[in-house]
Design a protein around this motif. Structure first.
Motif, PDB file in Angstrom:
ATOM      1  N   SER A   3       0.826  -1.202   0.000  1.00 39.21           N
ATOM      2  CA  SER A   3       0.000   0.000   0.000  1.00 39.21           C
ATOM      3  C   SER A   3       0.863   1.256   0.000  1.00 39.21           C
ATOM      4  CB  SER A   3      -0.919   0.007   1.223  1.00 39.21           C
ATOM      5  OG  SER A   3      -1.810  -1.077   1.189  1.00 39.21           O
ATOM      6  N   TYR A   4       1.966   1.205   0.733  1.00 35.58           N
ATOM      7  CA  TYR A   4       2.890   2.324   0.824  1.00 35.58           C
ATOM      8  C   TYR A   4       3.457   2.656  -0.549  1.00 35.58           C
ATOM      9  CZ  TYR A   4       7.109   4.874   2.321  1.00 35.58           C
ATOM     10  OH  TYR A   4       8.107   5.795   2.491  1.00 35.58           O
ATOM     11  N   PHE A   5       3.893   1.655  -1.298  1.00 32.87           N
ATOM     12  CA  PHE A   5       4.475   1.891  -2.612  1.00 32.87           C
ATOM     13  C   PHE A   5       3.407   2.262  -3.642  1.00 32.87           C
ATOM     14  CE2 PHE A   5       7.829  -1.084  -0.921  1.00 32.87           C
ATOM     15  CZ  PHE A   5       8.773  -0.072  -0.725  1.00 32.87           C
ATOM     16  N   ILE A   6       2.218   1.696  -3.494  1.00 34.70           N
ATOM     17  CA  ILE A   6       1.114   2.069  -4.377  1.00 34.70           C
ATOM     18  C   ILE A   6       0.780   3.546  -4.193  1.00 34.70           C
ATOM     19  CG2 ILE A   6      -1.353   1.759  -4.816  1.00 34.70           C
ATOM     20  CD1 ILE A   6      -0.972  -1.205  -4.185  1.00 34.70           C
ATOM     21  N   LEU A   7       0.815   3.990  -2.934  1.00 39.41           N
ATOM     22  CA  LEU A   7       0.554   5.406  -2.645  1.00 39.41           C
ATOM     23  C   LEU A   7       1.603   6.287  -3.326  1.00 39.41           C
ATOM     24  CD1 LEU A   7      -1.127   7.496  -1.093  1.00 39.41           C
ATOM     25  CD2 LEU A   7       0.416   7.175   0.851  1.00 39.41           C
ATOM     26  N   PHE A   8       2.861   5.886  -3.304  1.00 35.60           N
ATOM     27  CA  PHE A   8       3.917   6.624  -3.994  1.00 35.60           C
ATOM     28  C   PHE A   8       3.584   6.783  -5.473  1.00 35.60           C
ATOM     29  CE2 PHE A   8       8.229   6.973  -1.773  1.00 35.60           C
ATOM     30  CZ  PHE A   8       7.642   7.243  -0.546  1.00 35.60           C
ATOM     31  N   VAL A   9       3.167   5.689  -6.086  1.00 39.43           N
ATOM     32  CA  VAL A   9       2.873   5.708  -7.519  1.00 39.43           C
ATOM     33  C   VAL A   9       1.691   6.636  -7.814  1.00 39.43           C
ATOM     34  CG1 VAL A   9       2.112   4.322  -9.488  1.00 39.43           C
ATOM     35  CG2 VAL A   9       3.826   3.401  -7.909  1.00 39.43           C
ATOM     36  N   VAL A  10       0.640   6.536  -7.005  1.00 41.85           N
ATOM     37  CA  VAL A  10      -0.557   7.356  -7.223  1.00 41.85           C
ATOM     38  C   VAL A  10      -0.234   8.835  -7.083  1.00 41.85           C
ATOM     39  CG1 VAL A  10      -2.823   7.953  -6.301  1.00 41.85           C
ATOM     40  CG2 VAL A  10      -2.180   5.550  -6.559  1.00 41.85           C
ATOM     41  N   ILE A  11       0.494   9.193  -6.016  1.00 41.27           N
ATOM     42  CA  ILE A  11       0.857  10.591  -5.817  1.00 41.27           C
ATOM     43  C   ILE A  11       1.754  11.078  -6.951  1.00 41.27           C
ATOM     44  CG2 ILE A  11       2.138  12.194  -4.340  1.00 41.27           C
ATOM     45  CD1 ILE A  11       1.174  10.606  -1.928  1.00 41.27           C
ATOM     46  N   LEU A  35     -11.986  16.403 -12.915  1.00 35.96           N
ATOM     47  CA  LEU A  35     -11.294  15.189 -13.346  1.00 35.96           C
ATOM     48  C   LEU A  35     -10.615  14.489 -12.171  1.00 35.96           C
ATOM     49  CD1 LEU A  35     -10.355  13.394 -15.690  1.00 35.96           C
ATOM     50  CD2 LEU A  35      -8.392  14.922 -15.965  1.00 35.96           C
ATOM     51  N   TYR A  36      -9.974  15.242 -11.307  1.00 39.18           N
ATOM     52  CA  TYR A  36      -9.236  14.625 -10.199  1.00 39.18           C
ATOM     53  C   TYR A  36     -10.172  14.025  -9.148  1.00 39.18           C
ATOM     54  CZ  TYR A  36      -4.423  15.504 -11.465  1.00 39.18           C
ATOM     55  OH  TYR A  36      -3.196  15.447 -12.074  1.00 39.18           O
ATOM     56  N   VAL A  37     -11.285  14.664  -8.895  1.00 36.49           N
ATOM     57  CA  VAL A  37     -12.266  14.072  -7.977  1.00 36.49           C
ATOM     58  C   VAL A  37     -12.801  12.766  -8.552  1.00 36.49           C
ATOM     59  CG1 VAL A  37     -14.543  14.362  -6.918  1.00 36.49           C
ATOM     60  CG2 VAL A  37     -12.924  16.264  -6.913  1.00 36.49           C
ATOM     61  N   LEU A  38     -13.071  12.769  -9.855  1.00 34.66           N
ATOM     62  CA  LEU A  38     -13.558  11.560 -10.519  1.00 34.66           C
ATOM     63  C   LEU A  38     -12.509  10.453 -10.472  1.00 34.66           C
ATOM     64  CD1 LEU A  38     -15.772  10.189 -12.199  1.00 34.66           C
ATOM     65  CD2 LEU A  38     -14.718  11.179 -14.249  1.00 34.66           C
ATOM     66  N   ILE A  39     -11.254  10.788 -10.723  1.00 32.85           N
ATOM     67  CA  ILE A  39     -10.174   9.792 -10.646  1.00 32.85           C
ATOM     68  C   ILE A  39     -10.080   9.216  -9.243  1.00 32.85           C
ATOM     69  CG2 ILE A  39      -7.664   9.510 -10.708  1.00 32.85           C
ATOM     70  CD1 ILE A  39      -7.634  11.521 -13.038  1.00 32.85           C
ATOM     71  N   GLY A  40     -10.184  10.074  -8.239  1.00 30.46           N
ATOM     72  CA  GLY A  40     -10.129   9.603  -6.855  1.00 30.46           C
ATOM     73  C   GLY A  40     -11.260   8.646  -6.533  1.00 30.46           C
ATOM     74  N   ALA A  41     -12.453   8.979  -6.990  1.00 26.89           N
ATOM     75  CA  ALA A  41     -13.603   8.107  -6.737  1.00 26.89           C
ATOM     76  C   ALA A  41     -13.419   6.749  -7.409  1.00 26.89           C
ATOM     77  CB  ALA A  41     -14.880   8.786  -7.237  1.00 26.89           C
ATOM     78  N   ILE A  42     -12.918   6.747  -8.644  1.00 29.58           N
ATOM     79  CA  ILE A  42     -12.715   5.484  -9.375  1.00 29.58           C
ATOM     80  C   ILE A  42     -11.625   4.652  -8.714  1.00 29.58           C
ATOM     81  CG2 ILE A  42     -11.933   4.504 -11.566  1.00 29.58           C
ATOM     82  CD1 ILE A  42     -13.241   6.904 -12.962  1.00 29.58           C
ATOM     83  N   LEU A  43     -10.518   5.281  -8.352  1.00 33.86           N
ATOM     84  CA  LEU A  43      -9.411   4.560  -7.716  1.00 33.86           C
ATOM     85  C   LEU A  43      -9.862   3.877  -6.432  1.00 33.86           C
ATOM     86  CD1 LEU A  43      -6.322   6.932  -8.121  1.00 33.86           C
ATOM     87  CD2 LEU A  43      -6.588   4.628  -9.060  1.00 33.86           C
ATOM     88  N   TYR A  44     -10.554   4.607  -5.596  1.00 32.01           N
ATOM     89  CA  TYR A  44     -10.973   4.058  -4.307  1.00 32.01           C
ATOM     90  C   TYR A  44     -12.114   3.059  -4.454  1.00 32.01           C
ATOM     91  CZ  TYR A  44      -7.958   6.750  -1.242  1.00 32.01           C
ATOM     92  OH  TYR A  44      -6.863   7.229  -0.576  1.00 32.01           O
ATOM     93  N   ALA A  45     -12.867   3.162  -5.534  1.00 33.81           N
ATOM     94  CA  ALA A  45     -13.909   2.163  -5.785  1.00 33.81           C
ATOM     95  C   ALA A  45     -13.319   0.844  -6.258  1.00 33.81           C
ATOM     96  CB  ALA A  45     -14.906   2.702  -6.812  1.00 33.81           C
ATOM     97  N   LEU A  46     -12.145   0.923  -6.905  1.00 35.18           N
ATOM     98  CA  LEU A  46     -11.536  -0.275  -7.484  1.00 35.18           C
ATOM     99  C   LEU A  46     -10.593  -1.010  -6.527  1.00 35.18           C
ATOM    100  CD1 LEU A  46     -10.708   0.994 -11.090  1.00 35.18           C
ATOM    101  CD2 LEU A  46     -12.595  -0.501 -10.393  1.00 35.18           C
TER     102      LEU A  46
END
Length: 407
Positions: A3-11, A35-46
């Motif tokens: 999760s830590y490294f995934i967070l690095f990639v996302v940021i 766009l960024y709110v939508l991306i955040g919603a999709i990422l956290y939904a997946l």
């Protein structure tokens, strides 16, 4: 650890994407905040691999992240205003703060009491949280970088920029009033609130910002140049911001006001100096990186319970706030000004709500007892509606208004 490294990639990807976002907005006429709110919603939904974003459980993180976001934005806002300060030339922003914000607080509080049966403290907090316009998400309706070639001053963009810079700090007295009413079981000390929260802390914030801004401007433009130690680094702006905010809060002034005043004071020193561009550009880059993170987290929070108690009453409340209360109260402030009705409408309509509202709500909930779950749901609904409505219309409207004013 994954999760830590995934967070690095996302940021990293989110920050990298911000490099292209101004072009995206210019081409599509749609704000990248949507766009960024939508991306955040999709990422956290997946995936569940990212940090849990709900501000109801991550109170301290929410408070500090939104606090940093706002002060960085206020620094950048002050640095890019090319209009030298005077009470005459800044008349409209002052009227927006005195009339629009105060009347909005009252109307939103009354509406919150009527629609949600909030008590006085919770209703007042709702008004204080939602009345200010946001300096963070309002880039599409604000002036451009300092020293930008503007043949004619854009009164609409200047008014909205200055208003956003001024009223975020001016909402604090009413937030403290709500906190005080919620924390007091007996009679409330109105004299102390009037003296300390409404007068002294504002004055201390202004004085701190002005003095620190003057000292820093002298050190940057005079002292270092005279000793052949020319300063060229943009991070100086962030350093000044942190020093100003910290000192103002330590001496019990409003740090938001101090940061904005310090930025304006520096901007008004050596007005044509190219270093102002460097200071602003670095601040803007930091602001956009932080904004990418906050918007993705907001999108994630929306799909992780932030609006799980959402009701049609909350949507109706958001519609009234965005489409009626803000435009009507702002029109009161600009009605007597020598502006075309299209300019008055633009100033009135684009009272964007955003990250500042989240900070004030997080701050108040940490300080006193409020119906936090319902308040977060309501405020999130208003901010989301503002992001969608204003984000989809601001760029196109400003372009049309620009062509109109040049005609």
């Amino acid at each position: 650890m994954d999760s830590y490294f995934i967070l690095f990639v996302v940021i990293g990807i989110a920050a990298l994407g911000m490099a292209w976002m101004p072009n995206f907005t210019e081409t599509t006429n749609i704000s990248y905040s949507i766009l960024y709110v939508l991306i955040g919603a999709i990422l956290y939904a997946l995936t569940d691999a990212l940090p849990f974003p709900n501000p109801l459980s991550q109170r301290e993180t929410t408070l500090r992240l939104t606090e940093m976001m706002v002060i960085v934005s206020l620094m950048g806002t002050g640095l890019k205003i090319d209009q030298p300060f005077s009470f005459r030339s800044w008349r409209i922003p002052f009227k927006m703060v005195i009339i629009t914000m105060v009347v909005s607080i009252i109307l939103i509080a009354l509406l919150g009491n009527w629609m949600f049966d909030f008590n006085l403290s919770a209703a007042l907090l709702l008004g204080a949280v939602l009345a200010p316009t946001d300096p963070v998400l309002a880039a599409d309706v604000q002036v451009g970088p300092p020293l930008e070639d503007r043949k004619e001053k854009d009164k609409v963009k200047f008014s909205l920029t200055a208003e956003a810079g001024m009223n975020d700090g001016m909402a604090f007295p009413f937030t403290w009033l709500a906190i005080g009413l919620a924390s007091t079981s007996g009679s409330f000390d109105w004299k102390e609130w009037l003296l300390m929260d409404l007068i002294v802390k504002i004055v201390v914030g202004i004085v701190c910002g002005f003095v620190i801004g003057k000292v820093m401007a002298y050190a940057i433009f005079k002292l270092s140049a005279g000793r052949k130690m020319v300063v060229r680094d943009g991070f100086v702006a962030i350093s000044v911001m942190l020093i100003t905010y910290g000192i103002a809060e330590l001496v019990h002034g409003y740090g938001f006001i101090a940061v904005f005043v310090a930025a304006l004071t520096i901007r008004n020193h050596e007005f044509q100096h190219q270093y102002h561009e460097t200071l602003h550009d670095f601040t803007e880059q930091i602001e956009r990186i932080l904004l990418a993170i906050v918007l993705i987290l907001f999108g994630g929070a929306l799909v992780h319970g932030l609006v799980e108690n959402f009701s049609w009453y909350q949507l109706l409340f958001a519609i009234v706030c965005v489409f009626i209360i803000r435009p009507a109260t702002a029109w009161l402030a600009v009605a007597g000004e020598k502006l075309h009705n299209k300019e008055k409408f633009a100033i009135s309509f684009f009272g964007i709500k955003g990250i500042g509202s989240f900070f004030y709500l997080a701050f108040a909930i940490e300080s006193a007892s409020f119906p936090d779950r319902e308040l977060w749901s309501i405020v999130s609904a208003v901010v989301l509606l503002s992001i969608v409505v204003h984000g989809a219309t601001a760029t196109y409207a400003m372009k049309r208004l620009g062509r109109f004013t040049k005609a």
